[in-house]
Design a protein around this motif. Structure first.
Motif, PDB file in Angstrom:
ATOM      1  N   LYS A 156       0.796  -1.219   0.000  1.00 17.21           N
ATOM      2  CA  LYS A 156       0.000   0.000   0.000  1.00 17.21           C
ATOM      3  C   LYS A 156       0.832   1.274   0.000  1.00 17.21           C
ATOM      4  CE  LYS A 156      -3.761  -2.207  -0.138  1.00 17.21           C
ATOM      5  NZ  LYS A 156      -4.400  -2.305  -1.453  1.00 17.21           N
ATOM      6  N   ARG A 157       2.057   1.193   0.480  1.00 21.51           N
ATOM      7  CA  ARG A 157       2.870   2.409   0.509  1.00 21.51           C
ATOM      8  C   ARG A 157       3.489   2.698  -0.864  1.00 21.51           C
ATOM      9  NH1 ARG A 157       7.156   0.966   4.630  1.00 21.51           N
ATOM     10  NH2 ARG A 157       6.156  -1.016   4.976  1.00 21.51           N
ATOM     11  N   VAL A 158       3.337   1.774  -1.781  1.00 21.61           N
ATOM     12  CA  VAL A 158       4.046   1.889  -3.058  1.00 21.61           C
ATOM     13  C   VAL A 158       3.131   2.463  -4.132  1.00 21.61           C
ATOM     14  CG1 VAL A 158       5.328   0.614  -4.811  1.00 21.61           C
ATOM     15  CG2 VAL A 158       5.430  -0.114  -2.415  1.00 21.61           C
ATOM     16  N   GLU A 159       3.603   3.525  -4.786  1.00 29.26           N
ATOM     17  CA  GLU A 159       2.812   4.147  -5.853  1.00 29.26           C
ATOM     18  C   GLU A 159       2.599   3.161  -7.002  1.00 29.26           C
ATOM     19  OE1 GLU A 159       1.532   7.305  -6.296  1.00 29.26           O
ATOM     20  OE2 GLU A 159       1.986   7.707  -4.195  1.00 29.26           O
ATOM     21  N   GLY A 160       1.374   3.031  -7.455  1.00 28.79           N
ATOM     22  CA  GLY A 160       1.085   2.170  -8.604  1.00 28.79           C
ATOM     23  C   GLY A 160       0.860   0.711  -8.235  1.00 28.79           C
ATOM     24  N   ALA A 161       0.946   0.394  -6.942  1.00 27.55           N
ATOM     25  CA  ALA A 161       0.794  -1.006  -6.546  1.00 27.55           C
ATOM     26  C   ALA A 161      -0.671  -1.348  -6.334  1.00 27.55           C
ATOM     27  CB  ALA A 161       1.575  -1.274  -5.264  1.00 27.55           C
ATOM     28  N   VAL A 162      -1.042  -2.523  -6.790  1.00 30.30           N
ATOM     29  CA  VAL A 162      -2.387  -3.057  -6.558  1.00 30.30           C
ATOM     30  C   VAL A 162      -2.209  -4.511  -6.142  1.00 30.30           C
ATOM     31  CG1 VAL A 162      -3.454  -1.568  -8.296  1.00 30.30           C
ATOM     32  CG2 VAL A 162      -2.657  -3.825  -8.959  1.00 30.30           C
ATOM     33  N   ASP A 163      -3.274  -5.150  -5.660  1.00 28.86           N
ATOM     34  CA  ASP A 163      -3.091  -6.575  -5.388  1.00 28.86           C
ATOM     35  C   ASP A 163      -3.379  -7.362  -6.680  1.00 28.86           C
ATOM     36  OD1 ASP A 163      -5.883  -7.065  -5.523  1.00 28.86           O
ATOM     37  OD2 ASP A 163      -6.083  -6.353  -3.473  1.00 28.86           O
ATOM     38  N   LEU A 164      -2.986  -8.619  -6.675  1.00 25.18           N
ATOM     39  CA  LEU A 164      -3.076  -9.432  -7.888  1.00 25.18           C
ATOM     40  C   LEU A 164      -4.525  -9.572  -8.364  1.00 25.18           C
ATOM     41  CD1 LEU A 164      -0.651 -10.660  -9.351  1.00 25.18           C
ATOM     42  CD2 LEU A 164      -1.172 -12.844  -8.285  1.00 25.18           C
ATOM     43  N   PHE A 165      -5.440  -9.659  -7.401  1.00 25.33           N
ATOM     44  CA  PHE A 165      -6.868  -9.779  -7.700  1.00 25.33           C
ATOM     45  C   PHE A 165      -7.354  -8.543  -8.470  1.00 25.33           C
ATOM     46  CE2 PHE A 165     -11.281  -9.003  -6.074  1.00 25.33           C
ATOM     47  CZ  PHE A 165     -11.898 -10.066  -6.705  1.00 25.33           C
ATOM     48  N   SER A 166      -6.939  -7.361  -7.987  1.00 26.36           N
ATOM     49  CA  SER A 166      -7.357  -6.122  -8.653  1.00 26.36           C
ATOM     50  C   SER A 166      -6.738  -6.020 -10.039  1.00 26.36           C
ATOM     51  CB  SER A 166      -6.936  -4.906  -7.825  1.00 26.36           C
ATOM     52  OG  SER A 166      -7.491  -4.981  -6.539  1.00 26.36           O
ATOM     53  N   MET A 167      -5.468  -6.478 -10.168  1.00 28.17           N
ATOM     54  CA  MET A 167      -4.824  -6.436 -11.483  1.00 28.17           C
ATOM     55  C   MET A 167      -5.613  -7.302 -12.480  1.00 28.17           C
ATOM     56  SD  MET A 167      -0.899  -7.411 -12.555  1.00 28.17           S
ATOM     57  CE  MET A 167      -0.103  -5.872 -12.129  1.00 28.17           C
ATOM     58  N   GLY A 168      -6.057  -8.472 -12.020  1.00 30.57           N
ATOM     59  CA  GLY A 168      -6.861  -9.347 -12.877  1.00 30.57           C
ATOM     60  C   GLY A 168      -8.165  -8.670 -13.262  1.00 30.57           C
ATOM     61  N   ASN A 169      -8.816  -8.026 -12.294  1.00 27.51           N
ATOM     62  CA  ASN A 169     -10.080  -7.334 -12.587  1.00 27.51           C
ATOM     63  C   ASN A 169      -9.868  -6.213 -13.594  1.00 27.51           C
ATOM     64  OD1 ASN A 169     -11.689  -8.892 -10.934  1.00 27.51           O
ATOM     65  ND2 ASN A 169     -11.275  -7.637  -9.122  1.00 27.51           N
ATOM     66  N   TYR A 170      -8.734  -5.517 -13.438  1.00 25.05           N
ATOM     67  CA  TYR A 170      -8.431  -4.419 -14.367  1.00 25.05           C
ATOM     68  C   TYR A 170      -8.299  -4.964 -15.786  1.00 25.05           C
ATOM     69  CZ  TYR A 170      -5.689  -1.001 -16.907  1.00 25.05           C
ATOM     70  OH  TYR A 170      -5.240  -0.130 -17.874  1.00 25.05           O
ATOM     71  N   LEU A 171      -7.573  -6.061 -15.924  1.00 23.44           N
ATOM     72  CA  LEU A 171      -7.384  -6.633 -17.266  1.00 23.44           C
ATOM     73  C   LEU A 171      -8.724  -7.011 -17.902  1.00 23.44           C
ATOM     74  CD1 LEU A 171      -4.183  -8.774 -16.700  1.00 23.44           C
ATOM     75  CD2 LEU A 171      -4.455  -6.984 -18.415  1.00 23.44           C
ATOM     76  N   LYS A 172      -9.646  -7.488 -17.044  1.00 23.38           N
ATOM     77  CA  LYS A 172     -10.951  -7.892 -17.585  1.00 23.38           C
ATOM     78  C   LYS A 172     -11.762  -6.688 -18.069  1.00 23.38           C
ATOM     79  CE  LYS A 172     -11.288 -11.791 -14.471  1.00 23.38           C
ATOM     80  NZ  LYS A 172     -11.833 -12.116 -13.159  1.00 23.38           N
ATOM     81  N   THR A 173     -11.430  -5.503 -17.575  1.00 18.10           N
ATOM     82  CA  THR A 173     -12.200  -4.318 -17.992  1.00 18.10           C
ATOM     83  C   THR A 173     -11.779  -3.824 -19.366  1.00 18.10           C
ATOM     84  OG1 THR A 173     -10.690  -2.629 -17.135  1.00 18.10           O
ATOM     85  CG2 THR A 173     -12.334  -3.511 -15.609  1.00 18.10           C
ATOM     86  N   LEU A 174     -10.616  -4.268 -19.839  1.00 19.60           N
ATOM     87  CA  LEU A 174     -10.114  -3.738 -21.106  1.00 19.60           C
ATOM     88  C   LEU A 174     -10.861  -4.388 -22.265  1.00 19.60           C
ATOM     89  CD1 LEU A 174      -6.295  -3.952 -20.316  1.00 19.60           C
ATOM     90  CD2 LEU A 174      -7.774  -1.966 -20.095  1.00 19.60           C
ATOM     91  N   GLY A 175     -11.239  -3.613 -23.209  1.00 18.47           N
ATOM     92  CA  GLY A 175     -11.849  -4.169 -24.405  1.00 18.47           C
ATOM     93  C   GLY A 175     -10.768  -4.758 -25.294  1.00 18.47           C
ATOM     94  N   LEU A 176     -11.180  -5.265 -26.431  1.00 17.33           N
ATOM     95  CA  LEU A 176     -10.259  -5.950 -27.345  1.00 17.33           C
ATOM     96  C   LEU A 176      -9.036  -5.094 -27.671  1.00 17.33           C
ATOM     97  CD1 LEU A 176      -9.569  -8.199 -29.397  1.00 17.33           C
ATOM     98  CD2 LEU A 176     -11.032  -7.016 -31.028  1.00 17.33           C
ATOM     99  N   PHE A 177      -9.267  -3.876 -28.123  1.00 19.63           N
ATOM    100  CA  PHE A 177      -8.137  -3.085 -28.620  1.00 19.63           C
ATOM    101  C   PHE A 177      -7.200  -2.667 -27.508  1.00 19.63           C
ATOM    102  CE2 PHE A 177     -11.362  -2.509 -31.960  1.00 19.63           C
ATOM    103  CZ  PHE A 177     -10.647  -3.109 -32.983  1.00 19.63           C
TER     104      PHE A 177
END
Lengths: 312, 116
Positions: A156-177
């Protein structure tokens, strides 16, 4: 699970409340603005287990509210779901960077809410379990968190850090392009096992946070997303066009880590040595499972070290 | 409780909220029509910032729940206007914006007529 839902639209809030209650989530507080939500949070005695925030609100928007909630020590790991219409997609990157765990799309889809909140509920249960474990005897006397070698470590103290679960959720939000423009790259602390075994779980956690800070400093602020995967392995997401030569990234990272040499030397802690895997990009055939690039990046950096050891 | 009873309860709950939504659609419809009427009486060729924000907000709120109340086309039209307004940078010509906004108004009126 005590939920605080925040949305300025009374119609949406009424619908959402009806759906949540129908799903059995009756312990629900609501707020119509960011400020009202912060007031409720500060006044709450028992606290909240989950936040659901509208992205677009007048005044303080959901992203700023997410950032402020994350800034409160008690809520640094609490699941935060962002509620967004498709038109808000541009805000999703900013929401995850502000600490969001997942997102829901408007209009309300009861099945989607049920599935996503089901996962969140499991997270909340796991958090409660780990809090109970920490409150029991046997934990190191200085009170710092102690981590197993394969455990997740909050960055949490690190800029740009997320947990692995959130990173996976983020990837799922991206459309094809957009998915096709993202790369994942694995970074491994080669001597992680040795640091863990020699220094113990608490120091290991601090060393991994130092490494994460160095990774964060190496990457462009606007584009970095870093997650810790356990076992001394990190995964970074960045635009494909900016990833460049992994060895150049490794060299830059080693320079940043070298800045810790003196302090680590005084403490008798070995300096982390790192290796960087090949970048992994989403292929068109895998577009339905973009999160695979995270697993592949981890596998790639592990395979690189196995190959290096074989050649040595 | 059976799944169908649970579904009925949810439907009843949403139906009870629909009147409030339609009231707000009426208000939004009048507000957007007011903006268009002002435009007709002015020489402005582009969407002014305050008007753009107001229309975007009305569209955003409509898009967020319309489909849940059974107005899926209204939700789509509202989303189209919201996205158009969100992309606008102060140079969006009214001639480009107007057809989508009018399509949204037509859909709002249809929804109101259906339940008046």
């Amino acid at each position: 699970m005590k939920i605080l839902a925040v949305d300025d639209d009374p119609d949406f809030m009424a619908v959402f409340k009806t759906v949540l209650e129908d799903l059995g989530h009756t312990d629900l507080a609501t707020a119509s603005s960011g400020q009202e939500a912060l007031d409720l949070i500060s006044q709450s005695v028992s606290g909240f287990d989950c936040f659901i925030l509208d992205v677009q609100m007048p005044g303080m928007d959901g992203i700023e509210l997410c950032r402020q909630i994350r800034g409160i020590e008690a809520y640094k790991d609490t699941p935060i779901m962002m509620n967004t219409a498709v038109a808000d997609r541009d805000y999703i990157d900013a929401a995850f960077a502000a600490g969001a765990t997942d997102y829901l799309t408007k209009p309300v889809d009861e099945m989607e809410v049920k599935a996503r909140l089901g996962v969140i509920e499991k997270l909340v249960t796991e958090r409660l379990r780990s809090q109970i474990a920490l409150s029991h005897p046997g934990i190191e006397a200085y009170g710092g968190a102690s981590y197993g070698f394969l455990d997740g470590i909050p960055l949490k103290r690190v800029e740009g850090a997320v947990d692995l679960f959130s990173m996976g959720n983020y990837l799922k939000t991206l459309g094809l392009f957009r998915a096709l423009t993202v790369s994942a790259i694995g970074i491994r602390v080669v001597n992680a096992r040795s640091i863990h075994d020699l220094e113990g779980g608490h120091v290991f956690g601090e060393v991994m946070i130092d490494v994460a800070t160095c990774i964060s400093d190496c990457l462009k602020p606007s584009h970095r997303m870093i997650a810790y995967a356990g076992g001394g392995i990190f995964v970074c997401l960045m635009p494909r066009a900016e990833i460049g030569d992994p060895e150049a990234l490794a060299d830059r990272l080693r320079e940043y880590i070298l800045e810790f040499e003196e302090v680590y030397g005084e403490l008798g802690i070995q300096l982390p040595t790192i290796s960087v895997g090949v970048p992994i990009t989403v292929r068109a055939a895998q577009i339905n499972s973009p999160t695979r690039i995270v697993d592949e990046a981890i596998a790639a950096v592990k395979a690189r070290d196995v190959y290096a050891a074989t050649m040595a | 409780m059976s799944a169908s009873m649970k579904g009925d309860r949810l439907r009843e709950g949403l139906q009870a909220l629909r009147d409030g939504f339609l009231e707000r659609v009426t208000t939004r419809c009048l507000a957007i029509e007011g903006i268009l009427a002002e435009l007709d009486n002015s020489d402005e060729g582009v969407v002014a910032e305050a008007d753009r924000e107001a229309i975007q907000q009305h569209a955003h709120k409509t898009a967020g729940v319309a489909a849940t109340f059974g107005f899926s086309v209204l939700g789509e039209k509202a989303l189209a206007v919201e996205q158009l307004m969100a992309r606008a940078d102060g140079t969006l010509p009214w001639s480009v914006a107007r057809p989508d906004i009018e399509a949204l108004l037509d859909e709002m009126e249809d929804a109101l007529d259906e339940f008046s």
